[in-house]
Structures are given as C-alpha cells and as structure tokens.
Design a protein around this motif. Structure first.
Motif, mmCIF file in Angstrom:
data_model
loop_
_atom_site.group_PDB
_atom_site.id
_atom_site.type_symbol
_atom_site.label_atom_id
_atom_site.label_comp_id
_atom_site.label_asym_id
_atom_site.label_seq_id
_atom_site.Cartn_x
_atom_site.Cartn_y
_atom_site.Cartn_z
ATOM 1 N N ASN A 229 0.656 -1.161 0.147
ATOM 2 C CA ASN A 229 0.230 0.159 0.237
ATOM 3 C C ASN A 229 0.383 0.953 0.081
ATOM 4 O O ASN A 229 1.687 1.890 1.103
ATOM 5 C CB ASN A 229 -0.871 0.049 1.633
ATOM 6 C CG ASN A 229 -1.858 -1.118 1.544
ATOM 7 O OD1 ASN A 229 -2.755 -1.459 -0.090
ATOM 8 N ND2 ASN A 229 -2.206 -1.663 2.190
ATOM 9 N N ILE A 230 0.662 2.190 -0.777
ATOM 10 C CA ILE A 230 1.429 3.722 -0.605
ATOM 11 C C ILE A 230 0.404 4.310 -0.869
ATOM 12 O O ILE A 230 -0.990 4.454 -1.405
ATOM 13 C CB ILE A 230 2.051 3.960 -2.641
ATOM 14 C CG1 ILE A 230 2.868 2.300 -2.607
ATOM 15 C CG2 ILE A 230 2.698 4.798 -2.517
ATOM 16 C CD1 ILE A 230 3.448 2.709 -3.954
ATOM 17 N N VAL A 231 0.607 5.335 0.390
ATOM 18 C CA VAL A 231 0.475 6.497 -0.102
ATOM 19 C C VAL A 231 1.064 7.987 -1.030
ATOM 20 O O VAL A 231 2.706 8.169 -0.264
ATOM 21 C CB VAL A 231 0.161 7.239 1.200
ATOM 22 C CG1 VAL A 231 -0.966 8.889 1.783
ATOM 23 C CG2 VAL A 231 -1.065 6.569 2.020
ATOM 24 N N VAL A 232 0.830 8.867 -1.320
ATOM 25 C CA VAL A 232 1.329 9.781 -2.390
ATOM 26 C C VAL A 232 0.920 11.584 -1.679
ATOM 27 O O VAL A 232 -0.203 11.471 -1.694
ATOM 28 C CB VAL A 232 1.571 10.130 -3.528
ATOM 29 C CG1 VAL A 232 1.801 10.801 -4.303
ATOM 30 C CG2 VAL A 232 1.637 8.387 -4.224
ATOM 31 N N ILE A 233 2.116 12.324 -1.855
ATOM 32 C CA ILE A 233 1.794 13.524 -0.648
ATOM 33 C C ILE A 233 1.957 14.761 -1.817
ATOM 34 O O ILE A 233 3.576 14.055 -2.208
ATOM 35 C CB ILE A 233 2.272 13.726 0.609
ATOM 36 C CG1 ILE A 233 1.985 12.523 1.517
ATOM 37 C CG2 ILE A 233 1.954 15.042 0.980
ATOM 38 C CD1 ILE A 233 2.522 12.623 3.019
ATOM 39 N N ALA A 234 1.102 15.215 -2.823
ATOM 40 C CA ALA A 234 1.845 15.828 -3.448
ATOM 41 C C ALA A 234 1.338 17.455 -3.069
ATOM 42 O O ALA A 234 0.109 17.981 -3.131
ATOM 43 C CB ALA A 234 1.454 15.307 -5.246
ATOM 44 N N SER A 235 1.961 18.257 -4.123
ATOM 45 C CA SER A 235 1.424 19.934 -3.461
ATOM 46 C C SER A 235 1.734 20.029 -5.494
ATOM 47 O O SER A 235 0.546 21.302 -5.182
ATOM 48 C CB SER A 235 2.745 20.763 -3.062
ATOM 49 O OG SER A 235 3.423 19.967 -2.169
ATOM 50 N N GLY A 236 1.249 19.778 -6.494
ATOM 51 C CA GLY A 236 1.127 20.055 -7.994
ATOM 52 C C GLY A 236 0.849 19.546 -8.322
ATOM 53 O O GLY A 236 0.040 18.803 -8.583
#
Length: 202
Positions: free
Chosen positions: A3-10
């Motif tokens: 399981n992967i969580v991605v944190i992105a701003s753009g």
C-alpha cells in the motif's frame, strides 16, 4: 498488497507515472490515498480520474502536520511517496515512518540539495554553476534534509543551449523511470541500507 500513499503539492506527473506502472503491471502495489496541501494541485485531478481517494489539508493550517500525522498513522502505509511536496517534514513524522518515506529530488544529491533547493530553483542553480551533468535522486527521507540514503540516481547531460526549463523537462522524464524502479525495488525487499547508500541484493 503493498500500500502506497502519495503526498503532492503540484502537477503530480511522478504520481501519474506510478499509477501507470501499477496499471501496466510493472509494480505490484496500490495507491490508497493522495494527500495534498494545495486544493488546486493537478495531482488531485489525476487521482480522481483513477479512482484514488483524495484528502486536502490546508497547507496554511497551523495544525497541518498533526492532521497529516494522524492520517498517516491511521493508514500505516507500506510506503509514503513525496511528489513535489513543498514542505519539510518535521522530525516526529520522519522518525515515525523512517525508511518508509521517499522523496524525489531534481538533482544529483548531495549537489544542489538541502533547504532552499526545490523545483525550478534547483535547475536554475545548476545552469548558473556551469555543471555539465545533472539528474535526479530518489532517496529515503530523514531528518537531515535531502541527505537520506540514496536509492537511485539518473544522470542527464546539461547542453549548452539548455535553460532551467528545458533541463527540468529532461530530468522529469528520468524522475518517472527512477521512481518506478525504486518502488519496485522496495516492494521486492531485495535491498539493504548501508550508510548513505541503498544496496541492491541479487
């Protein structure tokens, strides 16, 4: 399932590369959540188009990090991917998920890294330095900013007619490949950390 969580701003182009790699079977994992501190981030649109749950946390909220930490703890993912996340993680989150959080940096670390080196600023600094080569680095996140163990690097030549924007585009293409390759390695478990290096085990 990994399981992967991605944190992105753009824009989330690296996030999209991971989505595509999962869909094509290159990596055996699932992205269970996309978290963003920017309600206008295109990464959110990419997530919604792929049926991935999204969470927006106001980046200006004084409780941003406690909220983020609570979400991550409740999920306890196998891997957290920072894709163009423009904030520095506090030590208590980093230590809670030590060696379970990776970052994509648009240079060949340790060159052009650390506080103040992010986004187009990195490429502008490379051009001004006269360096003939640059690239990207996938590394584990530690409390020492941009100095965690290096998983993979890709090299890009800086041509005489490059500016920070053309260099950025070339490096973006390598970031996609390096990120997918790094995630595949971490899923396999065939690696060990030795100081500042991540060694592949064959």
């Amino acid at each position: 399932m990994f399981n992967i969580v991605v944190i992105a701003s753009g824009n989330g182009s690296n996030f999209q590369a991971v989505i595509d790699a999962i869909d094509s079977g290159l990596i055996n994992a699932r992205i269970i959540k996309l978290i963003s501190d920017n309600e206008r981030a295109n990464a959110l649109n990419r997530a919604r188009s792929s049926g991935i749950e999204t969470v927006i946390i106001n980046g200006k909220d004084s409780n941003f990090y406690p909220i983020l930490n609570d979400i991550l703890l409740s999920i306890n993912p196998d891997l957290i991917v920072l894709d163009g996340f423009m904030k520095i993680m506090p030590d208590y989150i980093v230590n809670e998920f030590l060696y379970k959080m990776i970052n994509i940096h648009p240079s060949l670390l340790p060159a052009f890294g650390g506080r103040g080196f992010y986004g187009i600023k990195v490429h502008r600094s490379v051009i001004r330095s006269g360096a003939r080569f640059s690239g990207c680095t996938i590394h584990f996140v530690t409390s020492d900013v941009d100095n965690g163990p290096i998983i993979e690097q890709r090299v890009v030549e800086v041509n005489d007619d490059d500016d920070e924007y053309t260099l950025s585009e070339k490096i973006h293409e390598e970031e996609h490949r390096a990120l997918v390759s790094s995630i595949a390695l971490l899923i396999s478990g065939r690696y060990r950390i030795s100081g500042k290096r991540v060694l592949r085990l064959y």
